[in-house]
Design a protein around this motif. Structure first.
Motif, PDB file in Angstrom:
ATOM      1  N   UNK A 296       0.963  -1.100   0.144  1.00  0.00           N
ATOM      2  CA  UNK A 296      -0.115   0.092  -0.070  1.00  0.00           C
ATOM      3  C   UNK A 296       0.994   1.279  -0.109  1.00  0.00           C
ATOM      4  N   UNK A 297       0.434   2.409  -0.740  1.00  0.00           N
ATOM      5  CA  UNK A 297       1.244   3.334  -0.690  1.00  0.00           C
ATOM      6  C   UNK A 297       0.688   4.677   0.284  1.00  0.00           C
ATOM      7  N   UNK A 298       1.673   5.226   0.875  1.00  0.00           N
ATOM      8  CA  UNK A 298       1.451   6.299   1.913  1.00  0.00           C
ATOM      9  C   UNK A 298       2.410   7.508   1.394  1.00  0.00           C
TER      10      UNK A 298
ATOM     11  N   UNK B  58       4.662   1.221   0.956  1.00  0.00           N
ATOM     12  CA  UNK B  58       5.577   2.224  -0.090  1.00  0.00           C
ATOM     13  C   UNK B  58       5.481   3.671   0.209  1.00  0.00           C
ATOM     14  N   UNK B  59       6.176   4.164   0.764  1.00  0.00           N
ATOM     15  CA  UNK B  59       6.143   5.578   1.374  1.00  0.00           C
ATOM     16  C   UNK B  59       6.987   6.663   0.652  1.00  0.00           C
TER      17      UNK B  59
ATOM     18  N   UNK C  10      10.179   2.362  -1.328  1.00  0.00           N
ATOM     19  CA  UNK C  10      10.187   4.034  -1.261  1.00  0.00           C
ATOM     20  C   UNK C  10      10.231   4.276  -2.868  1.00  0.00           C
ATOM     21  N   UNK C  11       9.693   5.416  -3.345  1.00  0.00           N
ATOM     22  CA  UNK C  11       9.685   6.085  -4.532  1.00  0.00           C
ATOM     23  C   UNK C  11       9.972   7.575  -4.196  1.00  0.00           C
TER      24      UNK C  11
ATOM     25  N   UNK D 285      12.971  -1.927  -1.407  1.00  0.00           N
ATOM     26  CA  UNK D 285      12.921  -1.387  -2.869  1.00  0.00           C
ATOM     27  C   UNK D 285      12.989  -0.008  -3.141  1.00  0.00           C
ATOM     28  N   UNK D 286      13.456   0.440  -4.261  1.00  0.00           N
ATOM     29  CA  UNK D 286      13.147   1.830  -4.694  1.00  0.00           C
ATOM     30  C   UNK D 286      12.768   1.950  -6.029  1.00  0.00           C
TER      31      UNK D 286
END
Length: 677
Positions: free
Chosen positions: A523-525, A569-570, A611-612, A643-644
């Protein structure tokens, strides 16, 4: 050990001139200063002697007190020099003679740095013979021992950090030469840094270097300021391997689910493979796949795309995108929600998030209809599950051979787990507090039930003093210092508002885990970093994170992710801190503090963190910031990102200088050694 001692300091000479010119009593007839029999101290008005010289002239002698001070200073300098030389001999294996002087030290350091030092003092770089002075005449590098400074131990925060010099000896030499050294912050780079002679370059490129000749005493402040800054960098060699993905362009497929430029994309993918990128990330848009009729899915373009990626042996990170694309930062295409959803919305607009003024936001569906059968006989959760199950069946072979490494599930606007509390199209501007998005009939009904269960039915409403999208906390009665947010009603409302967010994530991830059993889900935050330094954290509150200064608003989210063994995924716009200190100060923002809080909340709950980057990044300063967050040097347990994902693939990244810098970044994320030329 002896050093040449300068007989008189300039300070002493100027002081003597001042005394001679003043109106104080000065003996010029050979008188000597008197002293007390008890303490042998000199009188306040010191006298200066005139001594005859063989040539018939006279010269002034310094008072005895000044001579004693000079001797003490010289002993102190010699002690410092002795420690420096001992350290160089013991730890640096420098072959310095017993009675070495400052010239020997400088010559040894220059040779260590790759320079050539001739016996007469001529100095030039070994790889640039053209810089050698012609005619055999040269200016030797000299310095008084009085200009030496103690060698300082670097602060703990910088130990093990590459300062940009080729060796620690160069760094020591720079200290002793009193020339420019980088500041303690690795990222405090001025805007003019790019115009300096020695620029930050990638592998395989040459650096121009300045040759400093002449006396070190001649280096003035202007010359020091002209020296190019060096970028402080950590050494990431032998650090844990972190996979790197590159997000594909938003418009890689058109609305007919067809690849727009397969040949051009294939060339770019081959380039990514050549620099050892691990894989790519792809948005699977609900508005493209299920565009016209419910439960009729068109995966044709994605099948061709995935096959192309698998043939290059790249991994796939797939995003289930249940939101519209367009109108947000970085959006260069428009992909709305499915047409049949828009038709339902025209007759039942409450399926979308709604603010206090009644404005609808069609970017994604309201969480109030998660269990409401208003989507042609299905609930929103059922719609999401049917879509994910269809994807799992269509791409079964990619799951079987592990080509698909992760499924990220969209949970709100931009795919983030948050309320759409700061839409630009409704008037929000950074750093406004945003607005609560709970005024559709379904969420209001839920709120009313919660208030009745609490025994305070009149609490079944949203706050009426929370300002508007562009308000600041102190301008509102709800978010100001000591405001209603911390009262009984405020705590009730914010608990309910944030729990709706957690419950939505829980329901959707339950379906995702069922559809993608055996595959990692995430999930993305997105980090809401502005107004983080205020007491209420108003921007986070309107986005659904009950995280005021006296409460941890992310622990409940991490517990929910841990329940489903999902990754986080922050992303946070911390890169803006490099050049926008003033903007962040005005916005009372603290991206680094927020990153620290969220990462610790996730890692304490044993939730993996991916992370992105939130903003475009092509420079070394930005990459270094990402690296420092990905592999924190201060974490005692050595925790790091799983991961990035780099946003995003495009012609700009393919430019030679950007690609060289990105390849260097990939190596460092992978834990490989990087050798800059």
């Amino acid at each position: 050990m002896e050093m040449d001692v300068k007989e008189e300091d300039d300070d002493n000479e100027s002081r003597e001139k001042h005394v001679a010119a003043g109106s104080v009593m000065v003996g010029i007839d050979g008188g000597r200063p008197t002293s007390s029999n008890n303490n042998h101290q000199f009188e306040q008005h010191q006298q200066i002697q005139e001594v005859g010289t063989p040539g018939g002239g006279t010269r002034r002698c310094r008072p005895l007190e000044e001579k004693e001070r000079t001797k003490l200073r010289e002993r102190h300098r010699r002690a410092i020099t002795a420690r420096i030389l001992a350290g160089l001999r013991r730890h640096g294996n420098y072959n310095l003679r017993v009675r070495a002087d400052i010239n020997d030290v400088i010559a040894a350091l220059a040779r260590e740095a790759g320079w050539v030092v001739l016996p007469d003092g001529t100095t030039f770089p070994s790889n640039s013979q053209g810089s050698r002075p012609a005619g055999g005449s040269s200016t030797a590098v000299t310095s008084s021992s009085s200009h030496m400074v103690p060698q300082q131990t670097p602060p703990a925060s910088l130990r093990g950090v590459n300062t940009g010099y080729r060796s620690s000896v160069e760094c020591n030499a720079a200290n002793m030469k009193n020339i420019y050294m980088p500041s303690s912050s690795p990222y405090d780079i001025s805007a003019s840094a790019g115009s300096q002679t020695s620029s930050l370059v990638g592998d395989g490129e040459q650096r121009e270097s300045h040759i400093i000749v002449g006396s070190m005493d001649a280096i003035n402040e202007n010359q020091v300021g002209d020296l190019p800054p060096k970028l402080l960098e950590r050494d990431f060699s032998s650090t844990p391997y972190v996979p790197v993905y590159v997000m594909l362009p938003l418009g890689v497929l058109n609305m007919k689910c067809e690849l727009v430029d397969p040949d051009g994309l294939l060339k770019q993918l081959r380039v990514l493979k050549s620099i050892n990128v691990d894989g790519v990330a792809v948005d699977c848009w609900w508005g493209i796949v299920e565009a016209h009729v419910p439960q009729e899915y068109n995966w044709n373009g994605y099948k061709r795309l995935f096959q192309m990626i698998r043939e290059l042996k790249l991994k796939l990170k797939v995003v289930m995108s249940f939101h519209e694309c367009g109108g947000n930062v970085g959006d260069d295409v428009c992909i709305p929600l499915p047409h049949w959803i828009a038709e339902i919305g025209r007759s039942t607009p409450d399926i979308f998030f709604t603010d206090r003024e009644g404005r609808r936001n069609p970017e994604c569906l309201s969480w109030g209809i998660d269990k409401e059968r208003v989507l042609r006989g299905r609930t929103a959760i059922e719609v999401y599950f049917d879509y994910m199950r269809s994807f799992r069946i269509e791409f079964n072979e990619f799951f079987e051979d592990d080509s698909i490494s992760m499924i990220q599930v969209g949970l709100g606007p931009c795919g983030d787990l948050r309320y759409p509390s700061f839409p630009v199209k409704h008037g929000w501007r950074y750093p406004g507090i945003g607005e609560f998005q709970c005024y559709d009939q379904y969420l209001l009904r839920n709120l009313s039930k919660a208030a009745e269960s609490r025994g305070h039915s009149f609490w079944g409403r949203g706050p009426d003093n929370a300002g508007c999208y562009i308000s600041r906390p102190h301008e509102t009665g709800f978010f100001c210092e000591g405001g209603d947010y911390d009262g009984y009603y405020g705590r009730f409302f914010l608990n309910w508002y944030s729990q709706v967010l957690v419950d939505h994530g829980d329901r959707v991830l339950t379906m995702a885990k069922l559809a993608f059993e055996g595959t990692c889900i995430a999930a993305k935050l997105s980090g809401i970093h502005w107004l983080y330094k205020t007491a209420s954290h108003a921007a986070e509150l309107t986005a659904g994170f009950y995280n005021p200064c006296n409460r941890d608003g992310y622990a409940a989210v991490m517990s929910m992710l841990k329940k489903h063994r999902a990754a986080l995924n922050f992303t946070c716009a911390e890169l803006q801190m490099v050049n926008n200190h003033e903007d962040f100060q005005e916005a009372q923002a603290d991206p680094e503090g927020l990153v620290w809080q969220v990462l610790n909340a996730a890692w304490d709950a044993c939730v993996p963190v991916a992370n992105e980057n939130a903003l475009p990044c092509n420079d070394r300063v930005g990459y270094n910031k990402i690296l420092d967050d990905a592999k924190p040097s201060t974490d005692p347990d050595g925790r790091h990102f799983s991961s990035f994902t780099y946003l995003r693939l495009g012609s700009h990244l393919m430019e030679t200088h950007n690609l060289v810098e990105f390849e260097r970044f990939v190596k460092r994320v992978h834990g490989e050694a990087v050798y800059d030329v």
